[in-house]
Design a protein around this motif. Structure first.
Motif, PDB file in Angstrom:
ATOM      1  N   VAL A  76       0.830  -1.078  -0.078  1.00  0.00           N
ATOM      2  CA  VAL A  76       0.036   0.104  -0.009  1.00  0.00           C
ATOM      3  C   VAL A  76       0.958   1.424  -0.172  1.00  0.00           C
ATOM      4  O   VAL A  76       1.649   1.451   0.830  1.00  0.00           O
ATOM      5  CB  VAL A  76      -1.093   0.199   1.012  1.00  0.00           C
ATOM      6  CG1 VAL A  76      -2.130  -0.914   0.973  1.00  0.00           C
ATOM      7  CG2 VAL A  76      -0.193  -0.304   2.664  1.00  0.00           C
ATOM      8  N   GLU A  77       0.841   2.227  -0.931  1.00  0.00           N
ATOM      9  CA  GLU A  77       1.652   3.194  -1.186  1.00  0.00           C
ATOM     10  C   GLU A  77       0.962   4.506  -0.264  1.00  0.00           C
ATOM     11  O   GLU A  77      -0.239   4.565  -0.642  1.00  0.00           O
ATOM     12  CB  GLU A  77       1.661   3.555  -2.731  1.00  0.00           C
ATOM     13  CG  GLU A  77       2.690   4.550  -2.933  1.00  0.00           C
ATOM     14  CD  GLU A  77       2.877   4.863  -4.571  1.00  0.00           C
ATOM     15  OE1 GLU A  77       3.562   5.924  -4.797  1.00  0.00           O
ATOM     16  OE2 GLU A  77       2.335   4.217  -5.313  1.00  0.00           O
ATOM     17  N   PHE A  78       1.683   5.155   0.164  1.00  0.00           N
ATOM     18  CA  PHE A  78       1.210   6.128   0.872  1.00  0.00           C
ATOM     19  C   PHE A  78       2.324   7.722   0.543  1.00  0.00           C
ATOM     20  O   PHE A  78       3.499   7.370   0.578  1.00  0.00           O
ATOM     21  CB  PHE A  78       0.813   6.257   2.033  1.00  0.00           C
ATOM     22  CG  PHE A  78       2.042   5.901   3.224  1.00  0.00           C
ATOM     23  CD1 PHE A  78       2.731   6.917   3.838  1.00  0.00           C
ATOM     24  CD2 PHE A  78       2.423   4.651   3.487  1.00  0.00           C
ATOM     25  CE1 PHE A  78       3.726   6.544   4.795  1.00  0.00           C
ATOM     26  CE2 PHE A  78       3.209   4.169   4.336  1.00  0.00           C
ATOM     27  CZ  PHE A  78       3.893   5.249   5.025  1.00  0.00           C
ATOM     28  N   PRO A  79       1.800   8.781   0.441  1.00  0.00           N
ATOM     29  CA  PRO A  79       2.220   9.941   0.138  1.00  0.00           C
ATOM     30  C   PRO A  79       3.065  10.702   1.506  1.00  0.00           C
ATOM     31  O   PRO A  79       2.372  10.616   2.669  1.00  0.00           O
ATOM     32  CB  PRO A  79       1.553  10.891  -0.543  1.00  0.00           C
ATOM     33  CG  PRO A  79       0.220  10.702   0.114  1.00  0.00           C
ATOM     34  CD  PRO A  79       0.099   9.119   0.429  1.00  0.00           C
ATOM     35  N   VAL A  80       4.042  11.503   1.597  1.00  0.00           N
ATOM     36  CA  VAL A  80       4.485  12.030   2.732  1.00  0.00           C
ATOM     37  C   VAL A  80       5.059  13.330   2.119  1.00  0.00           C
ATOM     38  O   VAL A  80       5.126  13.400   0.949  1.00  0.00           O
ATOM     39  CB  VAL A  80       5.353  11.395   3.662  1.00  0.00           C
ATOM     40  CG1 VAL A  80       4.910  10.478   4.347  1.00  0.00           C
ATOM     41  CG2 VAL A  80       6.666  10.936   2.955  1.00  0.00           C
ATOM     42  N   MET A  81       5.156  14.162   3.078  1.00  0.00           N
ATOM     43  CA  MET A  81       5.636  15.592   2.561  1.00  0.00           C
ATOM     44  C   MET A  81       7.030  15.446   1.557  1.00  0.00           C
ATOM     45  O   MET A  81       7.980  14.632   2.112  1.00  0.00           O
ATOM     46  CB  MET A  81       5.998  16.670   3.654  1.00  0.00           C
ATOM     47  CG  MET A  81       6.350  18.062   3.336  1.00  0.00           C
ATOM     48  SD  MET A  81       7.019  19.000   4.858  1.00  0.00           S
ATOM     49  CE  MET A  81       6.950  20.507   3.745  1.00  0.00           C
ATOM     50  N   SER A  82       7.254  16.062   0.652  1.00  0.00           N
ATOM     51  CA  SER A  82       8.389  15.967  -0.245  1.00  0.00           C
ATOM     52  C   SER A  82       9.193  17.346  -0.373  1.00  0.00           C
ATOM     53  O   SER A  82       8.688  18.448  -0.342  1.00  0.00           O
ATOM     54  CB  SER A  82       8.026  15.571  -1.667  1.00  0.00           C
ATOM     55  OG  SER A  82       9.283  15.320  -2.448  1.00  0.00           O
ATOM     56  N   LEU A  83      10.608  17.255   0.046  1.00  0.00           N
ATOM     57  CA  LEU A  83      11.349  18.460   0.326  1.00  0.00           C
ATOM     58  C   LEU A  83      12.336  18.521  -0.987  1.00  0.00           C
ATOM     59  O   LEU A  83      13.294  18.041  -1.204  1.00  0.00           O
ATOM     60  CB  LEU A  83      12.271  18.203   1.423  1.00  0.00           C
ATOM     61  CG  LEU A  83      11.539  17.719   2.747  1.00  0.00           C
ATOM     62  CD1 LEU A  83      12.210  17.829   3.970  1.00  0.00           C
ATOM     63  CD2 LEU A  83      10.315  18.729   2.974  1.00  0.00           C
ATOM     64  N   GLY A  84      11.935  19.516  -1.976  1.00  0.00           N
ATOM     65  CA  GLY A  84      12.658  19.769  -2.951  1.00  0.00           C
ATOM     66  C   GLY A  84      13.926  20.732  -2.672  1.00  0.00           C
ATOM     67  O   GLY A  84      13.433  22.049  -2.527  1.00  0.00           O
ATOM     68  N   CYS A 121      16.100  13.055  -2.748  1.00  0.00           N
ATOM     69  CA  CYS A 121      16.833  14.537  -2.426  1.00  0.00           C
ATOM     70  C   CYS A 121      17.404  14.529  -1.063  1.00  0.00           C
ATOM     71  O   CYS A 121      16.734  13.916  -0.198  1.00  0.00           O
ATOM     72  CB  CYS A 121      15.560  15.378  -2.886  1.00  0.00           C
ATOM     73  SG  CYS A 121      16.243  17.094  -3.177  1.00  0.00           S
ATOM     74  N   ASP A 122      18.252  15.501  -1.003  1.00  0.00           N
ATOM     75  CA  ASP A 122      19.068  15.699   0.152  1.00  0.00           C
ATOM     76  C   ASP A 122      18.380  15.355   1.726  1.00  0.00           C
ATOM     77  O   ASP A 122      18.751  14.537   2.453  1.00  0.00           O
ATOM     78  CB  ASP A 122      19.525  17.082   0.337  1.00  0.00           C
ATOM     79  CG  ASP A 122      20.519  17.397  -0.691  1.00  0.00           C
ATOM     80  OD1 ASP A 122      20.408  16.751  -1.653  1.00  0.00           O
ATOM     81  OD2 ASP A 122      21.159  18.457  -0.596  1.00  0.00           O
ATOM     82  N   LYS A 123      17.154  16.139   1.669  1.00  0.00           N
ATOM     83  CA  LYS A 123      16.770  15.824   3.308  1.00  0.00           C
ATOM     84  C   LYS A 123      15.516  14.708   3.231  1.00  0.00           C
ATOM     85  O   LYS A 123      15.102  14.507   4.522  1.00  0.00           O
ATOM     86  CB  LYS A 123      15.821  17.366   3.498  1.00  0.00           C
ATOM     87  CG  LYS A 123      16.743  18.550   3.533  1.00  0.00           C
ATOM     88  CD  LYS A 123      17.976  18.437   4.333  1.00  0.00           C
ATOM     89  CE  LYS A 123      19.046  19.731   3.893  1.00  0.00           C
ATOM     90  NZ  LYS A 123      19.479  19.780   2.550  1.00  0.00           N
ATOM     91  N   THR A 124      15.003  14.177   2.076  1.00  0.00           N
ATOM     92  CA  THR A 124      14.102  13.187   2.205  1.00  0.00           C
ATOM     93  C   THR A 124      14.706  11.899   2.870  1.00  0.00           C
ATOM     94  O   THR A 124      13.969  11.233   3.648  1.00  0.00           O
ATOM     95  CB  THR A 124      13.397  13.028   0.821  1.00  0.00           C
ATOM     96  OG1 THR A 124      14.552  12.630  -0.259  1.00  0.00           O
ATOM     97  CG2 THR A 124      12.920  14.133   0.222  1.00  0.00           C
ATOM     98  N   THR A 125      15.885  11.512   2.282  1.00  0.00           N
ATOM     99  CA  THR A 125      16.464  10.281   2.882  1.00  0.00           C
ATOM    100  C   THR A 125      16.458  10.450   4.625  1.00  0.00           C
ATOM    101  O   THR A 125      16.093   9.686   5.317  1.00  0.00           O
ATOM    102  CB  THR A 125      17.704   9.752   2.597  1.00  0.00           C
ATOM    103  OG1 THR A 125      17.577   9.677   1.030  1.00  0.00           O
ATOM    104  CG2 THR A 125      18.256   8.663   3.008  1.00  0.00           C
ATOM    105  N   PRO A 126      17.281  11.359   4.889  1.00  0.00           N
ATOM    106  CA  PRO A 126      17.452  11.363   6.405  1.00  0.00           C
ATOM    107  C   PRO A 126      16.033  11.678   7.349  1.00  0.00           C
ATOM    108  O   PRO A 126      15.613  11.228   8.480  1.00  0.00           O
ATOM    109  CB  PRO A 126      18.455  12.484   6.933  1.00  0.00           C
ATOM    110  CG  PRO A 126      18.440  13.558   5.467  1.00  0.00           C
ATOM    111  CD  PRO A 126      18.065  12.490   4.494  1.00  0.00           C
ATOM    112  N   GLY A 127      15.242  12.457   6.650  1.00  0.00           N
ATOM    113  CA  GLY A 127      13.782  12.906   7.229  1.00  0.00           C
ATOM    114  C   GLY A 127      13.165  11.283   7.403  1.00  0.00           C
ATOM    115  O   GLY A 127      12.594  11.234   8.478  1.00  0.00           O
ATOM    116  N   GLN A 128      13.112  10.548   6.174  1.00  0.00           N
ATOM    117  CA  GLN A 128      12.211   9.418   6.137  1.00  0.00           C
ATOM    118  C   GLN A 128      12.973   8.281   7.375  1.00  0.00           C
ATOM    119  O   GLN A 128      12.096   7.876   8.116  1.00  0.00           O
ATOM    120  CB  GLN A 128      12.367   8.659   4.833  1.00  0.00           C
ATOM    121  CG  GLN A 128      11.432   9.455   3.867  1.00  0.00           C
ATOM    122  CD  GLN A 128      11.398   8.787   2.628  1.00  0.00           C
ATOM    123  OE1 GLN A 128      12.479   8.747   2.029  1.00  0.00           O
ATOM    124  NE2 GLN A 128      10.402   8.257   2.265  1.00  0.00           N
TER     125      GLN A 128
END
Length: 569
Positions: A76-84, A121-128
């Motif tokens: 089941v796929e779900f979205p979260v905030m994306s940091l460009g 993208c830079d902050k997505t990996t650590p944030g996740q």
């Protein structure tokens, strides 16, 4: 007998609440047997058209789903905030902790047994990773992968790194604006993250060194079919991880963080890895400190990638990628469990290097002892960092007078003045760019060289700030000074004309004024008024920790693995 899983508290109850959870999911066409107790796998997706680095993740999610279905799970796929990183103002780093909150609460609130993190993208990996670590369900990462090499006038050009070089060349009158604009279109030729060893590729490399993804995840280009195959295999593996109850706390141990620090030195990784690893460690319960990053100080630079070298991530991939780097690190790696269940040493099994100019042998490195260095002293009592592999050797031991910019606006208004009273020896100091001050700690620490010096051929100076810099950037740049100026650190008290001494060999950064003068200035100092007085940004400013603690929010450190028992109806 079906094993009881977390998702049964949502989909296994034969009452009103179970009816609601199942029935509304069935409007998407899922059959009864999808709710038979099999592992429910959440695919946490940061895809967004406003995050170009992650624009390929919608496709990769389909690959993950294929693998989950094959292994008998329910994806089941779900979205979260994306940091460009390249699109957000004032800085994507302001919102890393908000993404972490989004990920944590989404995982906790939904009836899933394990999660695949799709970021890049830079902050997505650590944030996740921060958010997932705080819930501690079985977790694995699939990165978006780097772009293809940039091309312009028959040569390779690299994200970020060549932007800074071209920009300075325009300012120096050595490059036309027409050429500058033409290079823009050739730099980003495919979906994916920066193809230099910037923060995105650094974090993907460190995730691999920590065993939180499958081998080869870091370097496969975003548009390479092998990345889709990797996504498929990752979907298959996460179902097995749920069966094994293999969680982030089992993988991201202290040994894994030490391996990440060693790997960061070997690949010439981004300075931003420091604040991200510190923050992730705080979530998973590992007592990591700034001092621990000195472990990498004696590791040589093995990967010849921009900004510390000349090649790009596509070349790194074809040369053998992270498995080769891990093989070169050899028994220096700490024994640590991985997402495959075995030791990290298995990630190097069978690794071969196909281009020794791209990945150098440990005994014949590109540069010796190149890891990040931690600095302390009267100007940075809680620490600061510098990346020697991206610096000018002659400036690593330097003492000179400071020229101070009190804000980023003051810098931008004055840096091109012909009468700016600076020389190539001057140390540039920028204040007000830390976690609280900007807010969000932006990538402005690699301040531009004053225009009058650029025209003289100067391309590097010592620069000091409480900011960060892009992983694609370079120069003799002292970053993450803690405490920051807005928090009343010594940086707030520096004045133009003060002498500062930088000694990387002894790990020192000192403001050469008397204690009495420093105390007098501190007594007269008052913080600037905050830039935000409401909403998330106010909460961030009120609760953000300093850079030496990872710039997480104080109330988010740690984890909460308690089950959610209350129903919504």
């Amino acid at each position: 007998m079906t094993k009881e899983r977390r998702n049964r508290a949502w989909y296994g109850k034969l009452d009103k609440d179970g009816f609601i959870h199942r029935s509304w999911m069935k409007n998407q066409g899922f059959p009864d047997h999808a709710f038979d107790g099999r592992p429910v796998i959440g695919i946490c997706n940061t895809w967004s058209e406003l995050t170009p680095c992650n624009s390929g993740l919608r496709d990769l999610a389909e690959g993950v789903k294929r693998g989950v279905w094959e292994a008998g799970g329910f994806p089941v796929e779900f979205p979260v905030m994306s940091l460009g990183e390249t699109q957000m103002k004032p800085t994507a780093m302001l919102f890393r902790n908000l993404l972490a909150m989004d990920v944590e609460e989404s995982i906790r609130a939904y009836g899933i047994d394990g999660v695949v993190l799709l970021g890049g993208c830079d902050k997505t990996t650590p944030g996740q990773l921060m958010g997932a670590a705080s819930v501690d369900l079985p977790t694995i990462v699939v990165s978006s992968g780097p772009m293809l090499n940039g091309k312009w006038k028959g040569k390779d050009i690299g994200s970020g790194t060549d932007v800074w070089k071209f920009s300075e060349a325009v300012r120096a009158g050595e490059m036309t604006l027409q050429d500058f604009m033409a290079a823009e279109s050739g730099m980003s030729r495919s979906k994916g993250v920066c193809m230099t060893m910037g923060t995105a590729s650094t974090m993907a490399s460190l995730v691999e060194a920590m065993g939180m993804c499958l081998p080869t995840n870091a370097a496969l280009p975003a548009v390479d079919a092998r990345r889709m195959a990797l996504a498929h295999l990752t979907g298959k593996r996460i179902v097995e991880m749920v069966e094994e109850d293999l969680k982030p706390s089992d993988i991201m141990t202290r040994a894994a963080f030490e391996n990440a620090i060693l790997a960061n030195a070997a690949v010439g990784g981004s300075t931003n890895a420091v604040v991200h690893l510190l923050a992730i460690a705080g979530r998973v319960g590992v007592d990591l400190t700034l001092k621990d990053f000195e472990l990498g100080a004696g590791i040589p630079l093995l990967v010849n990638c921009m900004p510390s070298g000349k090649y790009l991530m596509e070349d790194f991939c074809y040369a053998g990628g992270m498995p080769v780097v891990l093989k070169e690190l050899g028994d220096r790696l700490r024994p640590a469990k991985t997402a495959l269940g075995g030791d990290i040493s298995a990630y190097a099994d069978g690794a071969e290097c196909y281009n020794r100019d791209v990945i150098r042998p440990f005994d014949d490195p590109l540069r010796p002892a190149s890891g990040l260095h931690v600095l302390r002293g009267s100007l940075a009592p809680q620490g600061a960092i510098i990346k020697p592999s991206a610096a000018t050797d002659a400036l690593l031991e330097h003492e000179a007078e400071a020229y101070v910019f009190e804000s980023i606006e003051e810098l931008k208004a004055n840096i091109d003045r012909d009468d700016l009273p600076v020389t190539p020896d001057t140390i540039l100091v920028l204040k007000g760019c830390g976690p609280k001050g900007y807010p969000g700690m932006p990538e402005v620490g690699n301040m531009p060289i004053p225009a009058k010096l650029v025209r003289q051929g100067v391309r590097d100076m010592v620069r000091i700030s409480d900011a960060r810099m892009s992983g694609t950037a370079f120069g003799t740049v002292v970053l993450h000074v803690a405490p920051e100026a807005q928090a009343g650190g010594a940086l707030a008290l520096v004045r133009t004309g003060d002498r500062i001494r930088l000694s990387v060999s002894s790990g020192r950064l000192d403001l050469l004024i008397s204690d009495e003068e420093l105390d007098s200035r501190r007594a007269a100092w008052t913080p600037d008024p905050p830039h935000y007085t409401r909403g998330y940004a106010k909460m961030y400013v009120d609760h953000v920790l300093q850079a030496d603690q990872g710039a997480d929010l104080d109330f988010l450190v740690g984890k909460d693995t308690r089950p959610v028992t209350r129903e919504s109806h």
